[in-house]
Design a protein around this motif. Structure first.
Motif, short mmCIF file in Angstrom:
data_model
loop_
_atom_site.label_atom_id
_atom_site.label_comp_id
_atom_site.label_asym_id
_atom_site.label_seq_id
_atom_site.Cartn_x
_atom_site.Cartn_y
_atom_site.Cartn_z
N SER A 42 7.08 -17.91 -9.93
CA SER A 42 7.83 -17.44 -11.11
C SER A 42 7.97 -15.92 -11.08
O SER A 42 9.00 -15.37 -11.48
CB SER A 42 7.17 -17.90 -12.39
N ILE A 45 10.76 -15.17 -8.62
CA ILE A 45 12.07 -15.47 -9.21
C ILE A 45 12.45 -14.39 -10.22
O ILE A 45 13.60 -13.95 -10.27
CB ILE A 45 12.05 -16.87 -9.87
N ASN A 46 11.51 -13.94 -11.02
CA ASN A 46 11.79 -12.90 -12.01
C ASN A 46 12.17 -11.58 -11.35
O ASN A 46 13.01 -10.84 -11.87
CB ASN A 46 10.60 -12.70 -12.94
N ALA A 48 13.71 -11.31 -8.45
CA ALA A 48 15.00 -11.46 -7.79
C ALA A 48 16.16 -11.61 -8.76
O ALA A 48 17.30 -11.40 -8.40
CB ALA A 48 14.97 -12.66 -6.85
N THR A 49 15.87 -11.98 -10.01
CA THR A 49 16.92 -12.19 -11.00
C THR A 49 17.17 -10.89 -11.74
O THR A 49 16.26 -10.32 -12.32
CB THR A 49 16.49 -13.27 -12.01
N TYR A 51 18.37 -8.31 -14.70
CA TYR A 51 18.39 -8.38 -16.16
C TYR A 51 19.82 -8.29 -16.68
O TYR A 51 20.18 -8.92 -17.65
CB TYR A 51 17.56 -7.25 -16.77
N TYR A 53 23.93 -8.49 -15.50
CA TYR A 53 24.81 -8.93 -14.44
C TYR A 53 25.98 -7.96 -14.33
O TYR A 53 26.56 -7.58 -15.34
CB TYR A 53 25.29 -10.36 -14.71
N CYS A 71 28.91 -12.13 -5.58
CA CYS A 71 27.88 -12.94 -4.93
C CYS A 71 27.46 -12.38 -3.58
O CYS A 71 26.76 -13.05 -2.83
CB CYS A 71 28.37 -14.38 -4.77
N LEU A 78 17.33 -14.77 -3.27
CA LEU A 78 16.57 -16.00 -3.43
C LEU A 78 16.58 -16.84 -2.16
O LEU A 78 16.45 -18.06 -2.22
CB LEU A 78 17.13 -16.81 -4.60
#
Length: 84
Positions: A42, A45-46, A48-49, A51, A53, A71, A78
């Motif tokens: 987790s 993932i946090n 790589a994501t 806040y 876009y 993209c 990920l």
């Protein structure tokens, strides 16, 4: 030292078993997220994501730091998640 601690825990369990069990469960609840492998994934993932876009921009060649497509790969991404 360990003998005195064991004796104290045994005495506490003999006098107040409900409180001793609740303290043990609370200690396990505090320690278990640190030992869980889900915490590691987790966190990855946090990281790589994003806040926020980005707004898609057309690449006119004047902004080399802006990807040509929303993209487009940038950073770690990920890819490690797809390999699982």
């Amino acid at each position: 030292m360990a003998g005195r601690l064991a004796a104290a825990l045994r005495s506490f369990w003999a006098k107040e078993p409900v409180i001793a069990a609740s303290v043990g469960i609370a200690a396990l609840a505090l320690v278990s997220p640190l030992l869980s492998p889900l915490t590691k994934y987790s966190e990855m993932i946090n990281q790589a994501t994003p806040y926020t876009y980005p707004v898609p921009l057309r690449d006119d060649g004047r902004h080399p730091e802006v990807p040509s497509h929303p993209c487009a790969p940038e950073g770690p991404g990920l890819a490690w998640l797809q390999k699982l």
